[in-house]
Design a protein around this motif. Structure first.
Motif, mmCIF file in Angstrom:
data_model
loop_
_atom_site.group_PDB
_atom_site.id
_atom_site.type_symbol
_atom_site.label_atom_id
_atom_site.label_comp_id
_atom_site.label_asym_id
_atom_site.label_seq_id
_atom_site.Cartn_x
_atom_site.Cartn_y
_atom_site.Cartn_z
ATOM 1 N N ASN A 93 -52.015 -18.060 -75.382
ATOM 2 C CA ASN A 93 -52.966 -18.701 -74.484
ATOM 3 C C ASN A 93 -54.382 -18.530 -75.033
ATOM 4 O OD1 ASN A 93 -54.037 -20.001 -72.317
ATOM 5 N ND2 ASN A 93 -53.909 -18.267 -70.928
ATOM 6 N N VAL A 94 -55.061 -19.648 -75.245
ATOM 7 C CA VAL A 94 -56.430 -19.625 -75.728
ATOM 8 C C VAL A 94 -57.350 -19.828 -74.524
ATOM 9 C CG1 VAL A 94 -58.124 -20.775 -77.203
ATOM 10 C CG2 VAL A 94 -55.756 -20.561 -77.960
ATOM 11 N N VAL A 95 -58.331 -18.946 -74.349
ATOM 12 C CA VAL A 95 -59.256 -19.023 -73.230
ATOM 13 C C VAL A 95 -60.601 -19.526 -73.737
ATOM 14 C CG1 VAL A 95 -60.417 -17.746 -71.410
ATOM 15 C CG2 VAL A 95 -58.086 -17.145 -72.040
ATOM 16 N N VAL A 96 -61.084 -20.608 -73.130
ATOM 17 C CA VAL A 96 -62.383 -21.167 -73.478
ATOM 18 C C VAL A 96 -63.288 -20.989 -72.262
ATOM 19 C CG1 VAL A 96 -63.628 -23.242 -74.168
ATOM 20 C CG2 VAL A 96 -61.302 -22.858 -74.992
ATOM 21 N N CYS A 97 -64.415 -20.303 -72.442
ATOM 22 C CA CYS A 97 -65.325 -20.007 -71.327
ATOM 23 C C CYS A 97 -66.598 -20.826 -71.440
ATOM 24 C CB CYS A 97 -65.702 -18.528 -71.329
ATOM 25 S SG CYS A 97 -64.326 -17.455 -70.968
ATOM 26 N N ALA A 98 -67.043 -21.310 -70.294
ATOM 27 C CA ALA A 98 -68.356 -21.949 -70.191
ATOM 28 C C ALA A 98 -69.200 -21.016 -69.341
ATOM 29 C CB ALA A 98 -68.240 -23.314 -69.543
ATOM 30 N N ARG A 99 -70.377 -20.674 -69.807
ATOM 31 C CA ARG A 99 -71.229 -19.732 -69.087
ATOM 32 C C ARG A 99 -72.326 -20.491 -68.359
ATOM 33 N NH1 ARG A 99 -71.198 -14.578 -68.978
ATOM 34 N NH2 ARG A 99 -69.894 -14.396 -70.808
ATOM 35 N N LYS A 100 -72.463 -20.184 -67.052
ATOM 36 C CA LYS A 100 -73.514 -20.780 -66.234
ATOM 37 C C LYS A 100 -74.361 -19.657 -65.650
ATOM 38 C CE LYS A 100 -71.569 -25.160 -65.075
ATOM 39 N NZ LYS A 100 -71.621 -26.211 -64.117
#
Length: 134
Positions: free
Chosen positions: A51-58
C-alpha cells in the motif's frame, strides 16, 4: 504504418526491448494507492509493501472546515434556500394596517406588534435559561 518508418531509425533491437513485457516481479504485486489529507503538523502514515500512501498537507486552519468542493459559492440568491425565497415573495409589497411597512395607512402598528412579539419571545428565552432545573 508508423512502425515501419521507425524500424530503420531505431533498429530492431530497440523496438523489441520497448515492446517487451514488464518484469514478472512488478506485474505480480499490484499496489494500492491511498490518498489522504493531513493538517498542520500531523504525521503522514507510512507506506507498506502493498500500500502506497500519498499525503496532501493543508494548514491547520482548514481542519474543521468543509472541503472546498462542498463549500457554497456564488451569490446570496444562489445559496439561499427556496423556502426563505418563497417566504420573502409572499410578503413583498404588502402594505396597510398591521403590516410593518413605511408605506400605507398605520404601517407603524405592524412594526410595534413585531417588536412586542420579538421581545416577548426573548423574555421567555431568558426566563427559561434562568429557571433552575429540579
Amino acid at each position: 504504418m508508423m512502425m515501419k518508418s521507425l524500424v530503420p531509425l531505431l533498429g530492431t533491437a530497440a523496438i523489441a526491448a520497448s515492446l517487451a513485457p514488464a518484469p514478472a516481479d512488478a506485474q505480480a504485486r499490484p499496489q494500492n494507492v491511498t490518498r489522504i489529507v493531513v493538517f498542520g503538523e500531523d504525521p503522514c502514515p507510512r507506506s507498506t509493501d502493498d500500500n502506497v500512501v500519498v499525503c496532501a498537507r493543508k494548514p491547520d486552519s482548514e481542519r474543521y472546515r468543509l472541503p472546498e468542493e462542498a463549500r457554497g459559492t456564488g451569490t446570496r440568491q444562489e445559496s439561499q434556500s427556496w423556502a426563505s425565497n418563497a417566504r420573502f415573495l409572499e410578503t413583498v409589497n404588502e402594505t396597510g394596517i398591521k403590516q410593518c411597512s413605511p408605506v400605507g395607512p398605520a404601517g407603524q402598528l405592524g412594526c410595534l406588534d413585531e417588536l412586542i412579539d420579538r421581545n416577548a419571545e426573548r423574555r421567555e428565552e431568558i426566563d427559561r435559561d434562568l429557571t433552575v432545573p429540579e
